[in-house]
Design a protein around this motif. Structure first.
Motif, PDB file in Angstrom:
ATOM      1  N   SER A  92       0.811  -1.229   0.000  1.00  0.00           N
ATOM      2  CA  SER A  92       0.000   0.000   0.000  1.00  0.00           C
ATOM      3  C   SER A  92       0.839   1.271   0.000  1.00  0.00           C
ATOM      4  CB  SER A  92      -0.943   0.014   1.212  1.00  0.00           C
ATOM      5  OG  SER A  92      -0.228   0.247   2.406  1.00  0.00           O
ATOM      6  N   ILE A  93       2.143   1.123   0.119  1.00  0.00           N
ATOM      7  CA  ILE A  93       2.989   2.322   0.173  1.00  0.00           C
ATOM      8  C   ILE A  93       2.844   3.150  -1.116  1.00  0.00           C
ATOM      9  CG2 ILE A  93       5.399   3.123   0.174  1.00  0.00           C
ATOM     10  CD1 ILE A  93       4.433   2.278   2.957  1.00  0.00           C
ATOM     11  N   HIS A  94       2.704   2.467  -2.248  1.00  0.00           N
ATOM     12  CA  HIS A  94       2.600   3.196  -3.520  1.00  0.00           C
ATOM     13  C   HIS A  94       1.360   4.092  -3.544  1.00  0.00           C
ATOM     14  CE1 HIS A  94       0.246  -0.474  -3.982  1.00  0.00           C
ATOM     15  NE2 HIS A  94      -0.438   0.141  -4.934  1.00  0.00           N
ATOM     16  N   ILE A  95       0.296   3.654  -2.881  1.00  0.00           N
ATOM     17  CA  ILE A  95      -0.936   4.457  -2.855  1.00  0.00           C
ATOM     18  C   ILE A  95      -0.733   5.657  -1.926  1.00  0.00           C
ATOM     19  CG2 ILE A  95      -3.406   4.469  -2.292  1.00  0.00           C
ATOM     20  CD1 ILE A  95      -3.322   1.388  -2.770  1.00  0.00           C
ATOM     21  N   LYS A  96      -0.214   5.372  -0.746  1.00  0.00           N
ATOM     22  CA  LYS A  96      -0.040   6.442   0.243  1.00  0.00           C
ATOM     23  C   LYS A  96       0.978   7.482  -0.228  1.00  0.00           C
ATOM     24  CE  LYS A  96      -1.124   3.582   4.335  1.00  0.00           C
ATOM     25  NZ  LYS A  96      -1.938   2.585   3.659  1.00  0.00           N
ATOM     26  N   ALA A  97       2.038   7.002  -0.893  1.00  0.00           N
ATOM     27  CA  ALA A  97       3.113   7.914  -1.304  1.00  0.00           C
ATOM     28  C   ALA A  97       2.927   8.420  -2.730  1.00  0.00           C
ATOM     29  CB  ALA A  97       4.464   7.210  -1.185  1.00  0.00           C
ATOM     30  N   ARG A  98       1.902   7.932  -3.404  1.00  0.00           N
ATOM     31  CA  ARG A  98       1.617   8.344  -4.770  1.00  0.00           C
ATOM     32  C   ARG A  98       2.769   8.082  -5.724  1.00  0.00           C
ATOM     33  NH1 ARG A  98      -1.770  13.811  -4.811  1.00  0.00           N
ATOM     34  NH2 ARG A  98      -3.126  13.413  -3.047  1.00  0.00           N
ATOM     35  N   VAL A  99       3.220   6.843  -5.718  1.00  0.00           N
ATOM     36  CA  VAL A  99       4.230   6.463  -6.706  1.00  0.00           C
ATOM     37  C   VAL A  99       3.737   5.228  -7.453  1.00  0.00           C
ATOM     38  CG1 VAL A  99       6.182   7.400  -5.397  1.00  0.00           C
ATOM     39  CG2 VAL A  99       5.520   5.017  -5.037  1.00  0.00           C
ATOM     40  N   GLU A 100       4.337   4.949  -8.574  1.00  0.00           N
ATOM     41  CA  GLU A 100       3.951   3.761  -9.344  1.00  0.00           C
ATOM     42  C   GLU A 100       4.287   2.498  -8.557  1.00  0.00           C
ATOM     43  OE1 GLU A 100       2.393   3.253 -12.200  1.00  0.00           O
ATOM     44  OE2 GLU A 100       2.057   5.400 -12.514  1.00  0.00           O
ATOM     45  N   LYS A 101       3.397   1.523  -8.623  1.00  0.00           N
ATOM     46  CA  LYS A 101       3.572   0.286  -7.846  1.00  0.00           C
ATOM     47  C   LYS A 101       4.575  -0.674  -8.499  1.00  0.00           C
ATOM     48  CE  LYS A 101       0.858  -3.730  -6.594  1.00  0.00           C
ATOM     49  NZ  LYS A 101      -0.189  -4.482  -7.278  1.00  0.00           N
ATOM     50  N   GLU A 102       4.631  -0.638  -9.819  1.00  0.00           N
ATOM     51  CA  GLU A 102       5.457  -1.608 -10.534  1.00  0.00           C
ATOM     52  C   GLU A 102       6.459  -0.909 -11.442  1.00  0.00           C
ATOM     53  OE1 GLU A 102       2.340  -3.574 -12.560  1.00  0.00           O
ATOM     54  OE2 GLU A 102       1.499  -4.397 -10.715  1.00  0.00           O
ATOM     55  N   PRO A 103       7.641  -1.422 -11.623  1.00  0.00           N
ATOM     56  CA  PRO A 103       8.188  -2.581 -10.932  1.00  0.00           C
ATOM     57  C   PRO A 103       8.590  -2.229  -9.509  1.00  0.00           C
ATOM     58  CG  PRO A 103       9.829  -1.671 -12.427  1.00  0.00           C
ATOM     59  CD  PRO A 103       8.582  -0.845 -12.610  1.00  0.00           C
ATOM     60  N   GLY A 104       8.626  -3.252  -8.661  1.00  0.00           N
ATOM     61  CA  GLY A 104       8.966  -3.020  -7.263  1.00  0.00           C
ATOM     62  C   GLY A 104       9.755  -4.174  -6.683  1.00  0.00           C
ATOM     63  N   LEU A 105       9.570  -4.403  -5.391  1.00  0.00           N
ATOM     64  CA  LEU A 105      10.364  -5.417  -4.695  1.00  0.00           C
ATOM     65  C   LEU A 105      10.183  -6.797  -5.324  1.00  0.00           C
ATOM     66  CD1 LEU A 105      12.216  -6.174  -2.328  1.00  0.00           C
ATOM     67  CD2 LEU A 105      10.165  -6.521  -0.943  1.00  0.00           C
ATOM     68  N   ALA A 106       8.923  -7.152  -5.597  1.00  0.00           N
ATOM     69  CA  ALA A 106       8.659  -8.477  -6.157  1.00  0.00           C
ATOM     70  C   ALA A 106       9.419  -8.662  -7.469  1.00  0.00           C
ATOM     71  CB  ALA A 106       7.166  -8.652  -6.390  1.00  0.00           C
ATOM     72  N   ASP A 107       9.463  -7.609  -8.262  1.00  0.00           N
ATOM     73  CA  ASP A 107      10.145  -7.700  -9.556  1.00  0.00           C
ATOM     74  C   ASP A 107      11.660  -7.814  -9.371  1.00  0.00           C
ATOM     75  OD1 ASP A 107       7.703  -6.914 -11.380  1.00  0.00           O
ATOM     76  OD2 ASP A 107       7.737  -5.560  -9.655  1.00  0.00           O
ATOM     77  N   LEU A 108      12.166  -7.093  -8.360  1.00  0.00           N
ATOM     78  CA  LEU A 108      13.604  -7.165  -8.092  1.00  0.00           C
ATOM     79  C   LEU A 108      14.011  -8.559  -7.647  1.00  0.00           C
ATOM     80  CD1 LEU A 108      14.751  -4.034  -6.055  1.00  0.00           C
ATOM     81  CD2 LEU A 108      15.366  -4.695  -8.376  1.00  0.00           C
ATOM     82  N   LEU A 109      13.131  -9.155  -6.823  1.00  0.00           N
ATOM     83  CA  LEU A 109      13.473 -10.469  -6.270  1.00  0.00           C
ATOM     84  C   LEU A 109      13.221 -11.594  -7.265  1.00  0.00           C
ATOM     85  CD1 LEU A 109      12.054 -10.038  -2.646  1.00  0.00           C
ATOM     86  CD2 LEU A 109      14.430  -9.861  -3.409  1.00  0.00           C
ATOM     87  N   GLY A 110      12.315 -11.346  -8.187  1.00  0.00           N
ATOM     88  CA  GLY A 110      11.950 -12.404  -9.129  1.00  0.00           C
ATOM     89  C   GLY A 110      12.676 -12.331 -10.454  1.00  0.00           C
ATOM     90  N   SER A 111      13.543 -11.343 -10.625  1.00  0.00           N
ATOM     91  CA  SER A 111      14.245 -11.214 -11.904  1.00  0.00           C
ATOM     92  C   SER A 111      15.632 -10.650 -11.656  1.00  0.00           C
ATOM     93  CB  SER A 111      13.472 -10.259 -12.815  1.00  0.00           C
ATOM     94  OG  SER A 111      13.637  -8.946 -12.304  1.00  0.00           O
ATOM     95  N   SER A 112      16.323 -10.385 -12.716  1.00  0.00           N
ATOM     96  CA  SER A 112      17.668  -9.819 -12.531  1.00  0.00           C
ATOM     97  C   SER A 112      17.661  -8.319 -12.851  1.00  0.00           C
ATOM     98  CB  SER A 112      18.674 -10.570 -13.394  1.00  0.00           C
ATOM     99  OG  SER A 112      18.198 -10.585 -14.723  1.00  0.00           O
ATOM    100  N   ASN A 113      16.493  -7.693 -12.673  1.00  0.00           N
ATOM    101  CA  ASN A 113      16.384  -6.247 -12.918  1.00  0.00           C
ATOM    102  C   ASN A 113      17.409  -5.477 -12.095  1.00  0.00           C
ATOM    103  OD1 ASN A 113      14.209  -6.874 -14.413  1.00  0.00           O
ATOM    104  ND2 ASN A 113      12.687  -5.790 -13.184  1.00  0.00           N
ATOM    105  N   ALA A 114      17.876  -4.349 -12.648  1.00  0.00           N
ATOM    106  CA  ALA A 114      18.770  -3.483 -11.870  1.00  0.00           C
ATOM    107  C   ALA A 114      17.966  -2.851 -10.743  1.00  0.00           C
ATOM    108  CB  ALA A 114      19.338  -2.403 -12.775  1.00  0.00           C
ATOM    109  N   ILE A 115      18.610  -2.656  -9.586  1.00  0.00           N
ATOM    110  CA  ILE A 115      17.898  -2.101  -8.425  1.00  0.00           C
ATOM    111  C   ILE A 115      17.241  -0.765  -8.778  1.00  0.00           C
ATOM    112  CG2 ILE A 115      18.200  -1.166  -6.090  1.00  0.00           C
ATOM    113  CD1 ILE A 115      20.412  -3.221  -5.646  1.00  0.00           C
ATOM    114  N   ALA A 116      17.962   0.062  -9.504  1.00  0.00           N
ATOM    115  CA  ALA A 116      17.465   1.412  -9.806  1.00  0.00           C
ATOM    116  C   ALA A 116      16.106   1.387 -10.499  1.00  0.00           C
ATOM    117  CB  ALA A 116      18.486   2.149 -10.656  1.00  0.00           C
ATOM    118  N   SER A 117      15.803   0.310 -11.221  1.00  0.00           N
ATOM    119  CA  SER A 117      14.535   0.256 -11.957  1.00  0.00           C
ATOM    120  C   SER A 117      13.331   0.219 -11.011  1.00  0.00           C
ATOM    121  CB  SER A 117      14.511  -0.978 -12.874  1.00  0.00           C
ATOM    122  OG  SER A 117      14.510  -2.155 -12.076  1.00  0.00           O
ATOM    123  N   SER A 118      13.541  -0.178  -9.764  1.00  0.00           N
ATOM    124  CA  SER A 118      12.423  -0.291  -8.815  1.00  0.00           C
ATOM    125  C   SER A 118      12.429   0.799  -7.753  1.00  0.00           C
ATOM    126  CB  SER A 118      12.477  -1.664  -8.122  1.00  0.00           C
ATOM    127  OG  SER A 118      12.156  -2.679  -9.033  1.00  0.00           O
TER     128      SER A 118
END
Ligand SMILES: Nc1ncnc2c1ncn2[C@@H]1O[C@H](COP(=O)(O)OP(=O)(O)O)[C@@H](O)[C@H]1O
Ligand SMILES: [Mg+2]
Length: 253
Positions: A92-118
């Motif tokens: 719910s942080i994305h709603i409260k802080a008004r930021v895009e939800k994706e990509p986020g932690l789940a995407d970082l942990l489930g792929s080899s995305n660069a940290i900065a992308s989330s």
């Protein structure tokens, strides 16, 4: 990594704006007291990055609200803060802080995305206070496995070098094992209790589980508590944060 941490998106219209700089004076003061209490738990001039988990016994006690406002309050002092929405079942942080939800932690942990992308930025309306946020991301079918994975451990180790404080907005202890498992990677936990919300037995159980895991409990936040002669502060007359100061840390063992 520093220069790549840019805001990913424009604010989401209609989101809850009763947080951070939009709080009432009394609520802001309560968070300053919480901030002070948290900082006092660690040595003065501490050069270490401190990872702090925020949890509760049950859902909807105010974990995300408190995580977000604590992050803001620490950032107000010029601390380099990262808030990670680690409640991948109910992010719910994305709603409260008004930021895009994706990509986020789940995407970082489930792929080899660069940290900065989330990584997003919370920028206050007057551009005075800023901190980083990793939102929940695409809700995975296996949040427990991801949160307790070696990858999460490695991610936190990497992030430690870039921040003064990392705040983990965790799932409740009662529902799933995630919060307890990940708590071992924190420097301590804050336990949130919403007034008149949680049965004593469930709360005791939550505390016992954290203690059994040998994780320091930094303190307790009584969310929505009464202050003084029955006066409530916070959002209108209904809620309050003002008892943080008096309750916070008083159960510390
Ligand atoms: N002290 C408070 N005053 C007003 N609203 C609050 C307060 N604490 C929490 N809320 C609201 O209650 C709901 C649940 O809070 P949240 O922080 O999302 O809980 P959790 O993360 O523990 O599930 C949210 O809508 C939040 O805005
Ligand atoms: Mg939450």
């Amino acid at each position: 990594m520093e220069d790549k941490r840019k805001s990913k998106a424009a604010p989401i219209a209609g989101a809850n704006d009763r947080v951070c700089e939009h709080l009432s004076f009394a609520a802001k003061e309560a968070f300053k007291r919480l901030r002070t209490n948290v900082m006092l738990k660690f040595p003065e001039g501490d050069p270490e990055c401190r990872i702090i988990g925020v949890t509760s016994a049950q859902p909807s006690e105010g974990k995300s609200t408190i995580s977000l406002n604590l992050s803001y309050s620490l950032a107000e002092l010029g601390k380099n803060v990262l808030l990670i929405d680690s409640d991948m079942r109910r992010p719910s942080i994305h709603i409260k802080a008004r930021v895009e939800k994706e990509p986020g932690l789940a995407d970082l942990l489930g792929s080899s995305n660069a940290i900065a992308s989330s990584v997003r930025k919370y920028q206050s309306s007057k551009n005075e206070t800023c901190f980083d946020i990793i939102p929940g991301g695409n809700i995975p079918p296996n949040p427990s496995e991801l949160l307790t994975s070696k990858r999460m451990e490695t991610l936190l180790k990497t992030l430690r070098s870039a921040y003064d404080y990392i705040i983990l907005d965790l799932p409740p202890v009662g529902a799933v094992i995630d919060a307890i498992s990940i708590s071992k990677q924190t420097d301590g936990m804050i336990v949130v209790l919403r007034e008149n919300n949680c049965p004593v037995g469930i709360f005791r159980d939550c505390v016992a589980q954290i203690q059994e895991a040998n994780v320091p409990i930094l303190g307790f936040v009584i969310n929505g508590a009464l202050e003084g002669a029955g006066k409530k502060y916070g959002y209108g007359s209904k809620y309050g944060y003002s008892s943080y100061g008096s309750y916070y840390g008083s159960y510390y063992k």
